[in-house]
Enzyme design. Structure first.
Site, short mmCIF file in Angstrom:
data_model
loop_
_atom_site.label_atom_id
_atom_site.label_comp_id
_atom_site.label_asym_id
_atom_site.label_seq_id
_atom_site.Cartn_x
_atom_site.Cartn_y
_atom_site.Cartn_z
N ARG A 1 -23.09 -18.58 3.40
CA ARG A 1 -22.21 -19.51 3.03
C ARG A 1 -21.26 -19.04 1.91
NH1 ARG A 1 -26.52 -22.99 4.38
NH2 ARG A 1 -25.68 -24.49 5.97
N LYS B 1 -6.67 -13.27 2.35
CA LYS B 1 -6.62 -13.71 3.84
C LYS B 1 -7.62 -13.04 4.46
CE LYS B 1 -2.26 -15.57 5.02
NZ LYS B 1 -0.95 -15.57 5.83
N GLU C 1 5.47 -3.33 5.31
CA GLU C 1 5.05 -4.29 4.65
C GLU C 1 5.67 -3.99 2.82
OE1 GLU C 1 3.66 -7.10 5.47
OE2 GLU C 1 2.56 -6.77 7.05
N LYS D 1 3.17 -9.34 -4.43
CA LYS D 1 2.09 -10.25 -3.60
C LYS D 1 1.47 -11.12 -4.67
CE LYS D 1 -0.35 -11.15 0.28
NZ LYS D 1 -1.14 -10.28 0.96
N GLU E 1 -1.25 -20.99 1.47
CA GLU E 1 0.00 -20.88 2.00
C GLU E 1 0.57 -22.15 2.56
OE1 GLU E 1 1.10 -18.68 6.22
OE2 GLU E 1 0.08 -17.51 4.74
N ARG F 1 3.99 -18.95 0.04
CA ARG F 1 3.39 -17.68 0.68
C ARG F 1 3.90 -17.58 1.90
NH1 ARG F 1 -3.02 -16.14 -0.01
NH2 ARG F 1 -2.97 -14.48 1.18
N ASN G 1 5.43 -13.77 5.52
CA ASN G 1 5.39 -13.65 7.11
C ASN G 1 6.84 -13.33 7.73
OD1 ASN G 1 2.44 -14.23 7.62
ND2 ASN G 1 3.06 -16.16 6.79
N HIS H 1 6.74 -11.65 11.15
CA HIS H 1 5.42 -11.72 11.53
C HIS H 1 5.38 -12.51 12.84
CE1 HIS H 1 4.34 -9.53 7.89
NE2 HIS H 1 3.05 -9.64 8.32
N HIS I 1 3.60 -10.52 15.61
CA HIS I 1 2.21 -10.96 16.41
C HIS I 1 2.47 -11.13 17.67
CE1 HIS I 1 0.53 -12.39 12.17
NE2 HIS I 1 0.60 -11.20 12.24
N HIS J 1 0.35 -2.75 13.44
CA HIS J 1 0.70 -4.24 13.06
C HIS J 1 1.98 -3.84 12.30
CE1 HIS J 1 0.81 -7.90 10.80
NE2 HIS J 1 0.86 -7.27 9.57
#
Length: 568
Positions: free
Chosen positions: A326, A348, A390, A432, A442, A446, A450, A453, A457, A470
């Protein structure tokens, strides 16, 4: 080397090409010839000539002796330092400094950081011969000039030598001969080594701050060249004398041994977990390999998980750390440009699903990030270029000055100039960190990270994970987002042209792969930004300002897809 008319132009072109925007900074005693040599160099190298004393006089409106008379040497040195702070920001100049500029440690650092420093060294007798009739140098207005010069030279010589990249004796040699010697030394100079040494001694720290009503959390990002073995930076973030380092078959042979040895010197034992390399392995099966290793080695809640690798390793290790027992401590040591500027910062973590990229994961912040830009020396070109996507993104969404800087410096980034890479990494992480601190989960701003993206993606998934890197998919996706922004009348043709050009400079694709528009739409519908059944797109109001829009019809999207994809 002969600077005769027949080859002078050829030599000048060669030196100009090597020095490009580099500053040449001259230091040395009064009378060493800084102004004379500086002017001659500036003409030969096609650079501006700047004299720091003249700059001070221009700012104050009075001559140097008057400043000394009214404010004393302390007042003059303060004005000198203030002028140098601004002057070293210029590029492509030859700067002649005052004889005492190097007395300040901050001045010495600034000069060495912002150019090639040349110490024009002269004997005390030569200095005496050149200055004995000069009435404009306040520190030399004395009855015993030779003794004063001896004292000043003894005080300053060590600082000149400490600051200089090149030392050359001016003596009784003529200007033409001195210039020949200087050009030879400049051509022979290892600029990469200069930048590496500077980067090694100039680690930067950025703090990611999270502040809520109930708590305040933060963690540092350390950025520098050759800092991987500085494990003292890790110690305060490791609660147990045992860590699990997760890496892959490509990175581990390069860096795991040295890191393990450095930790061993601090009595910290290492559990190595080596995974296969590639985006195709970012899945449940690989995640279970991590869990198996942690359990078999009886790793506890205070056993720190360290990610040593690129974005895939960081995402896998972070997700494992967030769920094992956990939650256990987690540290990021990114070794790819993409990971250093993006995925290692912000918490993330996750894995891919056959139906979508990064669809399963958690927000889980690292305790720290250690970014050693020297690891980029072993990065394949294609992966370096992919990381630049990026970097460019930050300029597009919120930092237009950074975008301008990238346009000017892209060739240096491609060439892996360590100083320029460090600057790009630092600026990217600063952007960032600010966004993540304002919106950790997000819920708002935030999402602007993207940009490109949603399209990107879809490209990665549709082509098969790992076929397109990527960053490559993001680059093509950003161009598609720019075309969509143009269609929505948010930006103009010139903006789109600039965006295409900078990705081409970065050796990244600006044309997306051919897939049926319906396939693109199907894959984009699985995007994490989908809300109430509507796909939300990050678009550009201008270069440096992004906005989210959800009012895009499928008809318009199909037109953009057909326009931006390959027709082969």
């Amino acid at each position: 080397m002969d600077l005769s008319k027949s080859n002078k132009a050829e030599i000048a072109r060669a030196v100009q090409e090597k020095l490009q925007d580099t500053n040449i900074i001259l230091v040395g005693m009064m009378g060493a010839g800084k102004t004379t040599i500086g002017k001659a160099l500036s003409v030969l190298l096609n650079k501006d000539f700047v004299d720091s004393d003249h700059e001070i006089q221009s700012r104050t409106g009075v001559k140097i002796p008057v400043i000394f008379e009214i404010e004393g040497e302390v007042g003059f040195r303060k004005r000198e330092s203030e002028a140098l702070v601004d002057l070293v920001k210029k590029r492509n100049m030859v700067l002649a400094t005052g004889g005492g500029a190097i007395l300040s440690q901050e001045n010495r650092k600034a000069l060495r950081k912002n150019g090639v420093v040349i110490y024009l060294r002269a004997s005390v007798n030569d200095l005496y011969r050149r200055t004995r009739y000069d009435k404009n140098r306040p520190l030399l207005q004395t009855k015993n000039l030779l003794e004063r010069l001896n004292d000043l030279h003894a005080q300053r010589d060590v600082y000149y030598r400490e600051t200089a990249h090149i030392i050359i004796d001016s003596g009784k040699q003529g200007v033409r001969f001195l210039i020949q010697k200087l050009i030879h030394k400049l051509i022979s100079l290892d600029f990469q080594e200069i930048n590496r040494n500077h980067c090694q001694n100039n680690m930067q720290t950025i703090t990611v701050d999270f502040a809520t009503v109930s708590e305040k959390r933060s963690y540092p990002i350390y950025i520098g060249y050759g800092i991987l073995d500085q494990v003292d930076l890790l110690l305060s973030h490791i609660p147990q004398m045992r860590v699990a380092i997760i890496s892959n078959e490509t990175v581990a042979p390069l860096y795991l041994g040295a890191l393990t040895a450095a930790l061993a010197k601090k009595k910290i034992t290492v559990v190595p977990i080596i995974l296969p390399d590639g985006e195709v392995h970012k899945n449940w099966q690989t995640l279970n390999v991590i869990f198996d290793a942690l359990l078999k080695n009886h790793c506890e809640r205070n056993t720190t998980v360290i990610a040593l690798g690129g974005g895939v390793i960081g995402d896998l290790a972070g997700f494992a750390a967030s769920t094992y027992l956990r939650g256990v401590p987690f540290i990021q040591i990114p070794t790819s440009l993409l990971a250093q500027v993006d995925s290692s910062v912000g918490g993330k973590t996750g894995i891919n699903h056959t139906l979508g990229k990064n669809m399963i994961g958690a927000f889980y912040q690292p305790r720290m990030v250690l970014t050693d830009s020297a690891t980029l020396n072993t990065l394949p070109d294609r992966e370096l270029y992919a990381g630049l996507a990026e970097v460019i993104k930050y300029g597009l969404i919120r930092d237009p000055e950074f975008f301008d800087w990238l346009e000017r410096n892209m060739r240096h980034l491609i060439a892996r100039d360590p100083e320029i890479l460090n600057q790009a990494i630092q600026r990217s992480c600063e952007n960032k960190a600010e966004i993540v601190a304002a919106d950790e989960k997000e819920k708002g701003v935030r999402a602007l990270l993207n940009l490109g993206h949603t399209f990107g993606h879809a490209i990665e998934n549709g082509m098969g994970y790992g076929v397109w890197f990527h960053g490559e998919a993001v680059a093509a996706g950003i161009v598609m987002a720019a075309e969509l922004s143009l269609r929505m009348k948010l930006i103009n043709d010139a903006d789109v042209a600039r965006i295409r050009e900078i990705f081409l400079q970065a050796k990244l694709p600006v044309i997306a792969p051919k897939m049926p528009p319906e396939k693109y739409l199907e894959l984009m519908a699985l995007d994490k930004k989908v809300e109430s059944g509507k796909t939300r797109f990050i678009l550009l109001n201008r270069i440096g300002e992004a906005v989210m829009r959800a009012d895009i019809s499928s008809t318009v999207l199909k037109e953009i897809i057909l326009t931006c994809t390959s027709h082969e």
